[in-house]
Design a protein around this motif. Sequence first.
Motif, mmCIF file in Angstrom:
data_model
loop_
_atom_site.group_PDB
_atom_site.id
_atom_site.type_symbol
_atom_site.label_atom_id
_atom_site.label_comp_id
_atom_site.label_asym_id
_atom_site.label_seq_id
_atom_site.Cartn_x
_atom_site.Cartn_y
_atom_site.Cartn_z
ATOM 1 N N VAL A 116 60.787 19.687 48.340
ATOM 2 C CA VAL A 116 60.362 18.291 48.505
ATOM 3 C C VAL A 116 58.858 18.200 48.286
ATOM 4 O O VAL A 116 58.083 18.896 48.945
ATOM 5 N N HIS A 171 56.713 10.499 47.077
ATOM 6 C CA HIS A 171 58.138 10.799 46.911
ATOM 7 C C HIS A 171 58.707 11.621 48.070
ATOM 8 O O HIS A 171 59.898 11.946 48.050
ATOM 9 N N ARG A 172 57.890 11.941 49.045
ATOM 10 C CA ARG A 172 58.352 12.808 50.129
ATOM 11 C C ARG A 172 59.498 12.180 50.917
ATOM 12 O O ARG A 172 60.469 12.860 51.264
ATOM 13 N N ILE A 209 65.942 16.079 42.840
ATOM 14 C CA ILE A 209 64.737 16.823 43.214
ATOM 15 C C ILE A 209 63.874 17.116 41.985
ATOM 16 O O ILE A 209 62.624 17.119 42.074
ATOM 17 N N GLY A 231 62.719 12.590 49.148
ATOM 18 C CA GLY A 231 63.188 13.971 49.244
ATOM 19 C C GLY A 231 63.825 14.263 50.580
ATOM 20 O O GLY A 231 64.863 14.937 50.659
ATOM 21 N N LEU A 232 63.230 13.745 51.652
ATOM 22 C CA LEU A 232 63.787 13.979 52.985
ATOM 23 C C LEU A 232 65.112 13.249 53.165
ATOM 24 O O LEU A 232 66.016 13.742 53.857
ATOM 25 N N VAL A 262 67.646 15.465 51.593
ATOM 26 C CA VAL A 262 67.965 16.571 52.504
ATOM 27 C C VAL A 262 68.969 16.110 53.552
ATOM 28 O O VAL A 262 69.945 16.816 53.860
ATOM 29 N N VAL A 319 66.581 22.016 48.548
ATOM 30 C CA VAL A 319 65.864 20.756 48.340
ATOM 31 C C VAL A 319 64.716 20.626 49.336
ATOM 32 O O VAL A 319 63.606 20.215 48.971
ATOM 33 N N ALA A 320 64.960 20.998 50.605
ATOM 34 C CA ALA A 320 63.913 20.890 51.626
ATOM 35 C C ALA A 320 62.679 21.691 51.251
ATOM 36 O O ALA A 320 61.542 21.269 51.491
ATOM 37 N N LEU A 342 61.935 13.937 41.422
ATOM 38 C CA LEU A 342 60.883 13.757 42.430
ATOM 39 C C LEU A 342 59.685 14.656 42.154
ATOM 40 O O LEU A 342 58.534 14.302 42.448
ATOM 41 N N ARG A 343 59.945 15.815 41.582
ATOM 42 C CA ARG A 343 58.864 16.755 41.283
ATOM 43 C C ARG A 343 58.274 16.538 39.885
ATOM 44 O O ARG A 343 57.396 17.288 39.454
#
Length: 221
Positions: A56, A61-62, A211, A65-66, A69, A52-53, A214-215
């Motif tokens: 991200v 959306h970063r 993820i 994502g973090l 993680v 996932v890291a 988010l992408r």
Amino acid sequence: MAKRALIEQRPWLLASIAASVAYYFLRDNPVGEGTWGLALKGASVGLLALYVALRVPHGRHRADGLLLVAVLALGACGDVAIELDFVTGGAFFAAAHVVAVGLYLRNRHQRPSPVQKLTGAALLVGTPLVSWLLSGDGQIAAYAGFLGAMAGTAWMSHYPRYRVGTGAVLFVLSDWLIFARMGPLDLEPANTILIWPLYYAGQLMIATGIIQCLRGEQPVR
């Protein structure tokens, strides 16, 4: 870009699955009962966190994502710690659930259906209640309050319920089988057979479901 992601990042996902399968089949063997077993167990979700890291996205959306993680990294720490000390492992998982709740509340469904609301409330209230009935332990019920909050908010988020919501429910079912070992209800061999597959499948579904959203590879709801 998609081909580059497949080459550079997807192997970490495959490595996570391989570590999970290896741990499942080796955990009761001499190889799986010591350091190698701990390494395989920790690597299962730890490699999910790495996957996932590496995926991200940059932009708005970063932060989400973090947070994901962090949820997975805390879960991997809990997987290892719980083998050494049950309370310490539980503390790592409780912390993971708190971070997950924050992630899901940041991404609430704007127009949840009545069924979605009912299911979220049932997970929030029913998870600690069933946990207490299975274990007869107040501390377990207190931990399960965090677990239920995680599952309930996951179900109420705008992430796909067939992936993220279902993954959270599988996590709950796995923990219920653990708690059943502490009480009078004998569910063997279901406990031994299903605890790890349910748990890992839940984490895998949550990680990949979020993820991909988010992408922009999967639509949000």
